[in-house]
Write an enzyme that holds these catalytic residues in place. Sequence first.
Site, PDB file in Angstrom:
ATOM      1  N   ASP A  11      -1.281   1.180  -3.957  1.00 27.64           N
ATOM      2  CA  ASP A  11      -2.258   0.505  -4.422  1.00 27.64           C
ATOM      3  C   ASP A  11      -3.589   0.865  -4.791  1.00 27.64           C
ATOM      4  OD1 ASP A  11      -3.012   0.552  -1.862  1.00 27.64           O
ATOM      5  OD2 ASP A  11      -3.679  -1.329  -1.476  1.00 27.64           O
TER       6      ASP A  11
ATOM      7  N   ASP B  73      -6.073   2.341  -3.207  1.00 32.65           N
ATOM      8  CA  ASP B  73      -7.193   2.101  -2.468  1.00 32.65           C
ATOM      9  C   ASP B  73      -7.542   3.241  -1.519  1.00 32.65           C
ATOM     10  OD1 ASP B  73      -5.301   1.690  -0.656  1.00 32.65           O
ATOM     11  OD2 ASP B  73      -6.416  -0.184   0.116  1.00 32.65           O
TER      12      ASP B  73
ATOM     13  N   ASP C 266      -2.788   6.270  -3.523  1.00 38.31           N
ATOM     14  CA  ASP C 266      -1.518   5.710  -2.969  1.00 38.31           C
ATOM     15  C   ASP C 266      -1.124   4.662  -3.666  1.00 38.31           C
ATOM     16  OD1 ASP C 266      -3.375   3.981  -2.333  1.00 38.31           O
ATOM     17  OD2 ASP C 266      -2.726   3.446  -0.121  1.00 38.31           O
TER      18      ASP C 266
ATOM     19  N   SER D  34       0.743  -1.182   0.064  1.00 30.52           N
ATOM     20  CA  SER D  34      -0.015  -0.092   0.183  1.00 30.52           C
ATOM     21  C   SER D  34       0.784   1.289  -0.138  1.00 30.52           C
ATOM     22  CB  SER D  34      -1.023   0.053   1.131  1.00 30.52           C
ATOM     23  OG  SER D  34      -1.828   1.143   1.324  1.00 30.52           O
TER      24      SER D  34
END
Length: 449
Positions: free
Chosen positions: A248, A250, A246, A107
């Site tokens: 990833d 999400d 960010d 992430s």
Amino acid sequence: MSQRKYFGTDGVRGEVGGPTINPGFALRLGYAAGVVFAREHSPERGRPTVLIGKDTRISGYMLESALEAGLSAAGVDVLLAGPIPTPAVAYLTRALRLVAGIVISASHNPYNDNGIKFFSAHGMKLPDDVEARIEAAIDEPLGCVGSEALGRARRIDDAAGRYIEFCKSTFPTELDLSGLKIVVDAAHGAAYHVAPPVFRELGAEVYTIGCKPDGFNINEGVGALYPQRLIEEVQARNATVGIALDGDADRLQMVDASGRLYNGDELLYAIVRGRMLARPVAGVVGTLMTNFGFEKEMSRLGIGFERANVGDRYVLETMQKRGWLYGGESSGHLLCLDRHTTGDGIIAALQVLTCMRRNGGTLAEQVADLKMYPQKMVNVPLTPGTDWQTHPGLSQARSRVEQQLQGRGRVLIRASGTEPKLRLMVEAEDMALAEEGVRELVAVSLTKR
């Protein structure tokens, strides 16, 4: 959730080369997950198949290969999607009727960290009991099915294109983004080749930063955690809005034409406000960190509000329990269950833009009625073993501060989950009142009882 040896609240995460994020552990994890998935899969539905997606970290190649080998050894077929956002894996797992999806990503962390997490066939986080069975199987001997039963692996070249079309489908067909100038910052992460086309194909004029990953620069000075470059680019381009994701994709933050930054609470409010103009909204889930002003505004609008523990997993669990469709975190994890099964930065941005297009006006005008309360937080050392929850001095200080606030703010005290510290936070109508409250809390001597 019961105590786990490997899994945290969002899968397995750590430093590359550490005890869990290494090729040996990934091989065992892939095999363990494959055994569990194959055991629960009905043969009438064909061979069990799992999708693997990843972000742009250099270590993703290594972990992908190890997971693929473990799953194949367990007799599970594998679809390799390559770099793709976490919510894209959730969508494709559901759309392709697969038994599970796996995401290789840490992430918002730097490139030398990585993680492995799972989605169920329904595109949601794995149930606790399934995670527990996988974890129990990790420490069992590594085996292998016969050659005739080995899983096959193949790449799906249209994964990004499928997901782009899905994202666009969450934006009303009668609207478009023509006339808008949008700067997209993908944090050199998984959405670098996905986010720009989504907004461009809906009609916007799109400029990009953070869209040139090299395996090492993910989240480095760009993206939702470091929005300064986006602010500068929006102002330089005289853009309508900026969108920061960010690593990833999400998590979402947005910037308006003046350079003002909007966090998750404000963006969630804009989405909810837009929805309620069309139909009633039963309730919204925030977290312990959601601004008190958001809670007050939900009350004023007659919308239910409940706080979950910090973490999008807990937000989703509370939403499902209450049957509510909207929730999120101040950090920018926003869930719209009428659009997707999980938090999605691109889709959340499209919902904010829907409000702007439908209602007219700027991003600032969408949140004009939301009064965010100033917040003061201090971390204080906490000696291990100290029972802070029943500490009389802290309890008395909290009561005094809450009496001073008289409903014009709130006090939050919680232990850090990662370090021996106690987080003391006061929100109030003005910063002076919040600072005064924090000073009273900090003055308490936290000795072991």
